[in-house]
Each structure stands twice: as C-alpha cells, then as structure tokens.
Design an enzyme around this catalytic site. Structure first.
Site, PDB file in Angstrom:
ATOM      1  CG  ASP A 214      -2.190  -0.805   0.992  1.00  0.00           C
ATOM      2  OD1 ASP A 214      -2.360  -1.351  -0.116  1.00  0.00           O
ATOM      3  OD2 ASP A 214      -3.009  -0.899   1.920  1.00  0.00           O
TER       4      ASP A 214
ATOM      5  NE  ARG B 225      -0.034  19.634  27.751  1.00  0.00           N
ATOM      6  CZ  ARG B 225       0.346  18.901  28.796  1.00  0.00           C
ATOM      7  NH1 ARG B 225      -0.527  18.090  29.400  1.00  0.00           N
ATOM      8  NH2 ARG B 225       1.585  18.967  29.239  1.00  0.00           N
TER       9      ARG B 225
END
Length: 309
Positions: free
Chosen positions: A69, A166
């Site tokens: 891929d 975060r």
C-alpha cells in the site's frame, strides 16, 4: 493494440526483479513501452526507459505499482496533478489498495492494455504545511518527539476556532486512511464510498479527546500553540518535516485525485472484508465460508451434508 507506455513504480527496498521480468516479457510481446524514474534504472532491465521522476506520470498512460500500500500511495501522489490509472501488484503483507498477485499479472496486463477494467476514485488531502504544499491519500499527522512533551494545537474549521488538543499525535485522514493511523489512534472506520475528513487525537491528555468527522467542503486548520513540543509532520506514514515548533497545517479535501485500477471489484471487496475482520469487525460464519477457495468450500459442504436415509 494501440501502442501504450506504462510507468513502473517500485518498492524502495524490496526485490522486485521477478515481477519486473514478468512485465518486461509481456511488454516485449505486446509492443508496449516501459518507463521508470531514473534513480531506479539500475533495478530494471536496460529496455525500460529511465525518465525524470516528475515525467513518469506525465508521459505514461498508466502506472504499475510494485509493492504494498505504501508504494501504491506513492504512485497515486506522483500523479495527483494529472491522475492516471494505477494497477497495484502485491508484494506487501496487509494491503487495502493493492489487488493483483504476481501469478495473476499477465492476464491483468492484458486487461489493462485493452482498457478492460473499472476505476476506483480516491480522494486526497491537499495540505499547506507552514507554506509547503503536500498531498496525502491516507493521512497527515503531527507527531510528538519521544520524551519532548506533547503536541499542543488549536482546531479551526472555516476560520472558526473550536478548541484545542494536547496529545501524542494529531491525525487527519481521508475515508481510505481511516483504517490506518487514525484507526490505531481510536478513530472510526469510515466507508471509502463516503466523503469526509476525520481528525483524531492519539493519547489525548487535555482538550478535545474524541475523533471529529468533518465535511469535505470545510477548510481545516491546526495551529501549534506556544509551548508545544517539537513535532514531526508525517504524510502517508513518511516524515515530511522534523521538529517543527510553530506554524499551521491547513487542509482541504480533493475528490477524484487518484485512480486505482480494479479488475474484479467484488473479489477485492471480499478480500477487504477479511482484512477488516482483523480490525475487530468480525464476520458471520457464512461470510467467512464465502471467502474460502472454492475447493475448500466444496469439501466443507460435503462434510456437513446429512447422511442418506
């Protein structure tokens, strides 16, 4: 047969000799011209024309990706400005894009030359990374450097700020890429037939903690905040930039940016069903039976027939 030119896109490290020889013998019989980027010319026979890397997708009628891929994604990216059909020959392990196994190659090439195939259209992400243009067919990610803190960034959609992240990494993916990094980070599996952009935080510590699915027509911006750890920018799993500490990633969605050759769409879909079952989408027993080779299905059916009365 109309004379055509095919471009070869090679896996960067694996031995592709056997597959290239099959293609060369077929091309010699059919009068087909082969081309490869100049830096790969030492890996192919002298009959394959070396070209500058940016010219291979321009002058060729179709591309043949030899690898997995990752190689296929590279072939699609190379032709994004002038999409050409890409036939994938499988040398990898778990592939969602590549269809053809090496023993099937001669028949597949006959059909490619005769244009006896369907095209599966793929979208991509067109990204501005701190002023540099990048395209990604699976995903683009902001990834923290180990031991250096966390990725801290704000999310804006069509200019409207929505919140902050975060986390260890931020992954923006296409539907096709939803089975890759985004899925590993906890994102949803999105049908490749849909149009959507998925933003997924990996190991979130604060702020937005879930995957967000956005419209393909919305402009997305992720901007690093002051105090963010240095981040690497990955494009389809490849590092594009290292240790960025400021700047913004702007993302737009482009439809029909890649053309993947499909010779047997149903068989390809069945193979992907099996692969998806490895990603915690279990198949029913009768579905698994249909994926077995025909001779094994017949043996199983004979064993389960009731005894004659």
């Amino acid at each position: 047969m109309e004379r055509i030119r095919l471009g070869l896109v090679l896996h960067p490290t694996r031995d592709v000799t056997e597959v290239v020889e099959i293609i060369e013998r077929w091309a010699d019989r059919q009068g087909v011209t082969l081309a490869v980027r100049a830096e790969d010319s030492h890996r192919v026979p002298a009959s394959v024309e070396p070209l500058p890397v940016d010219q291979v997708p321009v002058v060729c009628d179709a591309l043949i990706s030899i690898g997995g891929d990752g190689t296929m994604l590279g072939a699609l990216r190379s032709a994004v400005n002038d999409p050409k059909p890409v036939l994938g020959v499988h040398l990898g392990r778990l592939g969602f894009l590549v269809e053809v196994e090496p023993p099937e190659l001669p028949a597949a090439l006959d059909r490619l030359a005769a244009r006896d195939f369907t095209v599966e259209r793929h979208s991509c992400l067109v990204c501005d990374v701190c002023g540099d243009d990048v395209v990604a067919f699976n995903d683009i990610a902001l990834v923290r450097q180990p031991g250096a803190g966390f990725v801290s960034a704000t999310l804006a959609v069509d200019g409207q700020r929505y919140g902050f992240y975060r986390c260890d990494a931020l992954v923006v993916s296409t539907p096709s890429g939803s089975t890759a990094y985004s899925y590993a980070a906890g994102g949803p599996l999105v049908s490749p037939a849909s149009d959507a952009v998925v933003v997924t935080p990996s190991a979130p510590m604060a702020g937005i903690s879930r995957a967000v699915v956005l419209s393909p027509d919305e402009a997305i911006q992720l901007e690093l905040t002051p105090g963010s750890a240095p981040v690497a920018v990955e494009m389809d799993g490849r590092i594009f930039r290292e240790a960025a500490t400021s700047g913004a990633l702007q993302v737009r969605y482009r439809r029909d940016a890649g053309l993947v050759v499909r010779l047997d769409p149903r068989r390809y879909q069945e193979r992907n069903q099996l692969k998806l079952s490895l990603l915690d989408l279990p198949l029913l027993p009768e579905q698994l039976r249909e994926l077995l080779p025909e001779n094994l299905r017949e043996q199983l059916n004979r064993r389960q027939l009731p005894p004659p009365r």
